[in-house]
Design an enzyme around this catalytic site. Sequence first.
Site, PDB file in Angstrom:
ATOM      1  N   LYS A 117      -3.395  43.342   9.034  1.00  0.00           N
ATOM      2  CA  LYS A 117      -3.784  43.554  10.441  1.00  0.00           C
ATOM      3  C   LYS A 117      -2.978  42.689  11.409  1.00  0.00           C
ATOM      4  CE  LYS A 117      -8.522  45.000   9.440  1.00  0.00           C
ATOM      5  NZ  LYS A 117      -9.945  44.765   9.689  1.00  0.00           N
ATOM      6  N   GLU A 127      -6.346  45.968  24.998  1.00  0.00           N
ATOM      7  CA  GLU A 127      -6.906  44.642  25.259  1.00  0.00           C
ATOM      8  C   GLU A 127      -7.655  44.116  24.031  1.00  0.00           C
ATOM      9  OE1 GLU A 127      -9.643  44.314  28.539  1.00  0.00           O
ATOM     10  OE2 GLU A 127      -9.838  42.158  28.173  1.00  0.00           O
ATOM     11  N   ALA A 168     -14.875  31.603  11.101  1.00  0.00           N
ATOM     12  CA  ALA A 168     -13.951  31.458  12.235  1.00  0.00           C
ATOM     13  C   ALA A 168     -12.567  31.988  11.868  1.00  0.00           C
ATOM     14  CB  ALA A 168     -13.884  29.999  12.666  1.00  0.00           C
ATOM     15  N   GLY A 226     -10.103  35.755  10.994  1.00  0.00           N
ATOM     16  CA  GLY A 226      -9.686  36.952  11.711  1.00  0.00           C
ATOM     17  C   GLY A 226     -10.852  37.876  12.022  1.00  0.00           C
ATOM     18  N   ARG A 263     -17.361  26.437   8.110  1.00  0.00           N
ATOM     19  CA  ARG A 263     -17.165  25.375   7.121  1.00  0.00           C
ATOM     20  C   ARG A 263     -16.163  24.351   7.670  1.00  0.00           C
ATOM     21  NH1 ARG A 263     -15.079  27.627   1.471  1.00  0.00           N
ATOM     22  NH2 ARG A 263     -13.348  28.196   2.829  1.00  0.00           N
ATOM     23  N   THR A 264     -15.061  24.859   8.247  1.00  0.00           N
ATOM     24  CA  THR A 264     -14.060  23.980   8.842  1.00  0.00           C
ATOM     25  C   THR A 264     -14.257  24.001  10.351  1.00  0.00           C
ATOM     26  OG1 THR A 264     -12.583  24.737   7.086  1.00  0.00           O
ATOM     27  CG2 THR A 264     -11.568  23.482   8.883  1.00  0.00           C
TER      28      THR A 264
HETATM   29  P1  ATR Z   1     -10.939  37.070   7.599  1.00  0.00           P
HETATM   30  O1  ATR Z   1      -9.671  37.577   8.185  1.00  0.00           O
HETATM   31  O2  ATR Z   1     -11.648  38.039   6.681  1.00  0.00           O
HETATM   32  O3  ATR Z   1     -11.871  36.503   8.626  1.00  0.00           O
HETATM   33  P2  ATR Z   1     -10.016  34.449   6.923  1.00  0.00           P
HETATM   34  O4  ATR Z   1      -9.217  34.409   8.164  1.00  0.00           O
HETATM   35  O5  ATR Z   1      -9.428  33.956   5.655  1.00  0.00           O
HETATM   36  O6  ATR Z   1     -10.500  35.915   6.596  1.00  0.00           O
HETATM   37  O7  ATR Z   1     -11.382  33.664   7.206  1.00  0.00           O
HETATM   38  C1  ATR Z   1     -12.376  33.547   6.245  1.00  0.00           C
HETATM   39  C2  ATR Z   1     -13.576  32.816   6.859  1.00  0.00           C
HETATM   40  O8  ATR Z   1     -14.598  32.716   5.854  1.00  0.00           O
HETATM   41  C3  ATR Z   1     -13.284  31.397   7.293  1.00  0.00           C
HETATM   42  O9  ATR Z   1     -14.097  31.091   8.403  1.00  0.00           O
HETATM   43  C4  ATR Z   1     -13.708  30.590   6.061  1.00  0.00           C
HETATM   44  O10 ATR Z   1     -14.065  29.259   6.331  1.00  0.00           O
HETATM   45  P3  ATR Z   1     -12.912  28.112   6.480  1.00  0.00           P
HETATM   46  O11 ATR Z   1     -12.340  28.298   7.851  1.00  0.00           O
HETATM   47  O12 ATR Z   1     -13.636  26.838   6.301  1.00  0.00           O
HETATM   48  O13 ATR Z   1     -11.918  28.386   5.378  1.00  0.00           O
HETATM   49  C5  ATR Z   1     -14.936  31.353   5.664  1.00  0.00           C
HETATM   50  N1  ATR Z   1     -15.293  31.179   4.235  1.00  0.00           N
HETATM   51  C6  ATR Z   1     -14.641  31.684   3.173  1.00  0.00           C
HETATM   52  N2  ATR Z   1     -15.287  31.354   2.024  1.00  0.00           N
HETATM   53  C7  ATR Z   1     -16.374  30.618   2.393  1.00  0.00           C
HETATM   54  C8  ATR Z   1     -17.446  30.007   1.684  1.00  0.00           C
HETATM   55  N3  ATR Z   1     -17.525  30.056   0.349  1.00  0.00           N
HETATM   56  N4  ATR Z   1     -18.386  29.336   2.384  1.00  0.00           N
HETATM   57  C9  ATR Z   1     -18.319  29.277   3.743  1.00  0.00           C
HETATM   58  N5  ATR Z   1     -17.339  29.854   4.481  1.00  0.00           N
HETATM   59  C10 ATR Z   1     -16.381  30.513   3.820  1.00  0.00           C
END
Ligand code: ATR
Length: 276
Positions: free
Chosen positions: A66, A78, A129, A131, A153-154
């Site tokens: 994407k 937009e 947080a 995509g 988480r972050t």
């Molecule tokens: P997408 O495009 O599907 O949103 P991404 O950009 O890799 O994928 O984002 C994944 C999100 O899921 C992130 O917010 C990630 O948290 P981090 O920013 O801390 O990495 C969150 N995520 C993935 N696995 C997780 C888990 N086991 N527990 C909590 N949050 C998780």
Amino acid sequence: MSKKFAVFGNPIKQSLSPPIHQKFAQQLNLTISYERLLSDKKNFAADIEDFFSSGGDGCNVTAPFKEQAYALCDKLTESATRAQAVNTLYKNDSGKLCGHNTDGIGLLKDLTDNLGLNLGSANIIILGAGGATRGILQPLIEQNPSSLAIINRTLAKAQILAAEFADIFDITTAGTDSIPDDMPQPDLLLNATSASLEGRLPISDTSIITKNTCCYDLSYAAEPTSFMALCRKAGSVSNHDGRGMLVEQAAQAFTTWTSQEVDTGELINGFEDLMS
Ligand code: ATR
């Protein structure tokens, strides 16, 4: 004349887009082809070019392309600009590659039209947080909620995202393990993490969930997702997966390509058949 559509992704064989779009075409007595096309990062741009030069009328793009699709476009809507991601591609009359993102509007249609939620004065919390969250923020903000928070988480990633949207809304942020006590109880709790896909839980502290919290997982599965099970256990009586969002985002793409409206209710109600 038959129209030619496709979805690009990797992996792609799990995609339900072909049967969904064929159902839309049937509703309108249109003949279309809609293929699943596997691509890879190195060849994605050439694959898109080949698709359109061989008569393609429009395509969808799913993970992990994407953002790459967004970078390829000559023109963006937009919603695509805000999402920094594109899930729907087409060429305009001048042959320019145009990118749109229907994920956010698809979610909004499911929440408001199908589930009957009024987000106008709602407190909303989004988990995640990445995509997926970036793709849904603008249409949620346009509903003018009372509050909108991102818990991740972050924490730093949530703060970066909040800063990107600071021109249109004051988004609160928190880390998964440090949710402040004064954060408003959410009327709507959205799981936009990829945790469900791994069968993991996005939060351990469920004190924000009450029986009145509508819980919605952007992922979908034949069985209730791990997030839905967590919310149910925490007392929520309204739990949903993202099947309605999937069908609604597809409908928006179909309308973008054909300028024709389709009926989504029939597909959402018969979703089990689509998955089988
Ligand atoms: P997408 O495009 O599907 O949103 P991404 O950009 O890799 O994928 O984002 C994944 C999100 O899921 C992130 O917010 C990630 O948290 P981090 O920013 O801390 O990495 C969150 N995520 C993935 N696995 C997780 C888990 N086991 N527990 C909590 N949050 C998780």
